[in-house]
Design a protein around this motif. Structure first.
Motif, PDB file in Angstrom:
ATOM      1  N   ALA A 141      -4.253   7.245  -4.039  1.00 37.47           N
ATOM      2  CA  ALA A 141      -3.067   6.610  -3.274  1.00 37.47           C
ATOM      3  C   ALA A 141      -2.318   7.496  -4.919  1.00 37.47           C
ATOM      4  O   ALA A 141      -2.780   7.451  -5.872  1.00 37.47           O
ATOM      5  CB  ALA A 141      -2.932   5.388  -3.142  1.00 37.47           C
TER       6      ALA A 141
ATOM      7  N   GLU B 235       0.537   5.471  -5.953  1.00 37.86           N
ATOM      8  CA  GLU B 235       0.952   4.012  -5.650  1.00 37.86           C
ATOM      9  C   GLU B 235      -0.420   3.877  -6.881  1.00 37.86           C
ATOM     10  O   GLU B 235      -1.122   3.884  -6.885  1.00 37.86           O
ATOM     11  CB  GLU B 235       1.101   3.651  -4.833  1.00 37.86           C
ATOM     12  CG  GLU B 235       2.063   3.950  -4.214  1.00 37.86           C
ATOM     13  CD  GLU B 235       1.214   4.940  -2.700  1.00 37.86           C
ATOM     14  OE1 GLU B 235       2.481   4.419  -1.945  1.00 37.86           O
ATOM     15  OE2 GLU B 235       0.351   4.132  -2.755  1.00 37.86           O
TER      16      GLU B 235
ATOM     17  N   ALA C 230      -1.927   0.290  -8.154  1.00 35.15           N
ATOM     18  CA  ALA C 230      -2.374  -0.730  -7.838  1.00 35.15           C
ATOM     19  C   ALA C 230      -1.501  -2.216  -7.723  1.00 35.15           C
ATOM     20  O   ALA C 230      -1.382  -2.994  -7.365  1.00 35.15           O
ATOM     21  CB  ALA C 230      -3.855  -1.947  -7.968  1.00 35.15           C
TER      22      ALA C 230
ATOM     23  N   SER D 227       2.284  -3.759  -9.480  1.00 36.42           N
ATOM     24  CA  SER D 227       3.349  -2.409 -10.317  1.00 36.42           C
ATOM     25  C   SER D 227       3.811  -2.934 -11.491  1.00 36.42           C
ATOM     26  O   SER D 227       3.426  -3.758 -12.370  1.00 36.42           O
ATOM     27  CB  SER D 227       4.783  -3.263  -9.206  1.00 36.42           C
ATOM     28  OG  SER D 227       5.357  -4.738  -9.332  1.00 36.42           O
TER      29      SER D 227
ATOM     30  N   THR E   5       2.908  -7.248 -10.628  1.00 39.04           N
ATOM     31  CA  THR E   5       2.896  -8.263  -9.149  1.00 39.04           C
ATOM     32  C   THR E   5       2.123  -6.790  -7.992  1.00 39.04           C
ATOM     33  O   THR E   5       1.949  -5.715  -8.560  1.00 39.04           O
ATOM     34  CB  THR E   5       4.458  -8.398  -8.099  1.00 39.04           C
ATOM     35  OG1 THR E   5       5.032  -7.375  -8.155  1.00 39.04           O
ATOM     36  CG2 THR E   5       4.831  -9.233  -8.803  1.00 39.04           C
ATOM     37  N   ALA E   6       1.245  -7.102  -7.521  1.00 37.66           N
ATOM     38  CA  ALA E   6       0.540  -6.080  -6.422  1.00 37.66           C
ATOM     39  C   ALA E   6       1.141  -5.448  -5.404  1.00 37.66           C
ATOM     40  O   ALA E   6       2.185  -5.756  -5.270  1.00 37.66           O
ATOM     41  CB  ALA E   6      -0.089  -7.216  -5.113  1.00 37.66           C
ATOM     42  N   ALA E   7       1.080  -4.074  -5.719  1.00 39.07           N
ATOM     43  CA  ALA E   7       1.465  -3.005  -5.499  1.00 39.07           C
ATOM     44  C   ALA E   7       1.699  -2.597  -3.703  1.00 39.07           C
ATOM     45  O   ALA E   7       0.235  -2.706  -3.556  1.00 39.07           O
ATOM     46  CB  ALA E   7       1.935  -1.645  -5.877  1.00 39.07           C
ATOM     47  N   SER E   8       2.124  -2.315  -2.454  1.00 37.74           N
ATOM     48  CA  SER E   8       1.564  -1.987  -1.223  1.00 37.74           C
ATOM     49  C   SER E   8       1.216  -0.419  -2.380  1.00 37.74           C
ATOM     50  O   SER E   8       1.457   0.639  -2.248  1.00 37.74           O
ATOM     51  CB  SER E   8       2.841  -1.138  -0.794  1.00 37.74           C
ATOM     52  OG  SER E   8       2.752  -1.220   0.797  1.00 37.74           O
ATOM     53  N   VAL E   9      -0.322   0.069  -1.163  1.00 41.30           N
ATOM     54  CA  VAL E   9      -0.763   0.846  -1.371  1.00 41.30           C
ATOM     55  C   VAL E   9      -1.094   1.907  -0.473  1.00 41.30           C
ATOM     56  O   VAL E   9      -1.466   1.429   1.076  1.00 41.30           O
ATOM     57  CB  VAL E   9      -2.308   1.007  -2.697  1.00 41.30           C
ATOM     58  CG1 VAL E   9      -3.319   2.491  -2.497  1.00 41.30           C
ATOM     59  CG2 VAL E   9      -1.682   0.329  -3.592  1.00 41.30           C
ATOM     60  N   THR E  10      -0.342   3.514   0.481  1.00 33.32           N
ATOM     61  CA  THR E  10      -0.910   4.261   1.103  1.00 33.32           C
ATOM     62  C   THR E  10      -2.367   4.519   0.383  1.00 33.32           C
ATOM     63  O   THR E  10      -1.980   5.470  -0.330  1.00 33.32           O
ATOM     64  CB  THR E  10       0.271   5.000   1.669  1.00 33.32           C
ATOM     65  OG1 THR E  10       1.127   3.802   1.642  1.00 33.32           O
ATOM     66  CG2 THR E  10       0.146   4.844   2.880  1.00 33.32           C
ATOM     67  N   TRP E  11      -3.777   5.002   1.299  1.00 36.93           N
ATOM     68  CA  TRP E  11      -4.623   5.327   1.052  1.00 36.93           C
ATOM     69  C   TRP E  11      -4.534   7.290   1.528  1.00 36.93           C
ATOM     70  O   TRP E  11      -4.299   7.019   2.784  1.00 36.93           O
ATOM     71  CB  TRP E  11      -5.784   4.905   1.178  1.00 36.93           C
ATOM     72  CG  TRP E  11      -6.352   3.343   0.514  1.00 36.93           C
ATOM     73  CD1 TRP E  11      -5.876   1.927   0.729  1.00 36.93           C
ATOM     74  CD2 TRP E  11      -6.230   4.097  -1.111  1.00 36.93           C
ATOM     75  NE1 TRP E  11      -5.387   1.770  -0.558  1.00 36.93           N
ATOM     76  CE2 TRP E  11      -6.535   2.770  -1.175  1.00 36.93           C
ATOM     77  CE3 TRP E  11      -6.567   4.896  -1.953  1.00 36.93           C
ATOM     78  CZ2 TRP E  11      -6.572   1.743  -2.576  1.00 36.93           C
ATOM     79  CZ3 TRP E  11      -7.139   4.185  -2.973  1.00 36.93           C
ATOM     80  CH2 TRP E  11      -6.760   3.528  -3.756  1.00 36.93           C
TER      81      TRP E  11
END
Length: 117
Positions: A49, A51, A53, A55, A59-65
């Protein structure tokens, strides 16, 4: 100046699961080596990824695998073998099994680092 090898946290696919935990912090690596356990239930592929994990604000980040490929083929890790990759253009990675694993599977991971002048 010579390089050095550093241990990274283990990647673990828990019993009955398909995804391992994710590891970040390998941006300084020249190479990553993955060491597979001697028994695996499914075919293991490497996902990456761009991104982080978490930000910058914490805060938790949205991750695209994305499944990592080399030469047009998915990178896989056979049971009892190790693989080394040198194209480190990602911020975090994890392993995915094609089948739910029959027991906890622990993969050791190291990175090769060369000090920058």
């Amino acid at each position: 100046m010579g390089g050095f090898v550093a241990d990274l946290p283990n990647l673990v696919i828990a019993s009955g699961q398909t995804n391992s935990n994710a590891i970040s912090g390998a941006e300084d690596a020249e190479a990553l080596t993955f060491y597979a356990p001697s028994a695996l239930t499914g075919t293991i592929t490497l996902q990456v990824a761009k991104e982080r994990a978490v930000s910058e604000g914490g805060t938790a980040a949205s991750v695209t695998w994305h499944t990592k490929q080399s030469g047009g083929a998915d990178i896989t890790i056979p049971a009892g073998k190790s693989i080394t990759i040198t194209d480190i253009g990602f911020r975090q990675f994890r392993l995915v099994s094609g089948s739910a694993e029959g027991a906890d599977r622990t993969f050791k991971v190291t990175k090769q680092v060369y000090p920058r002048a």
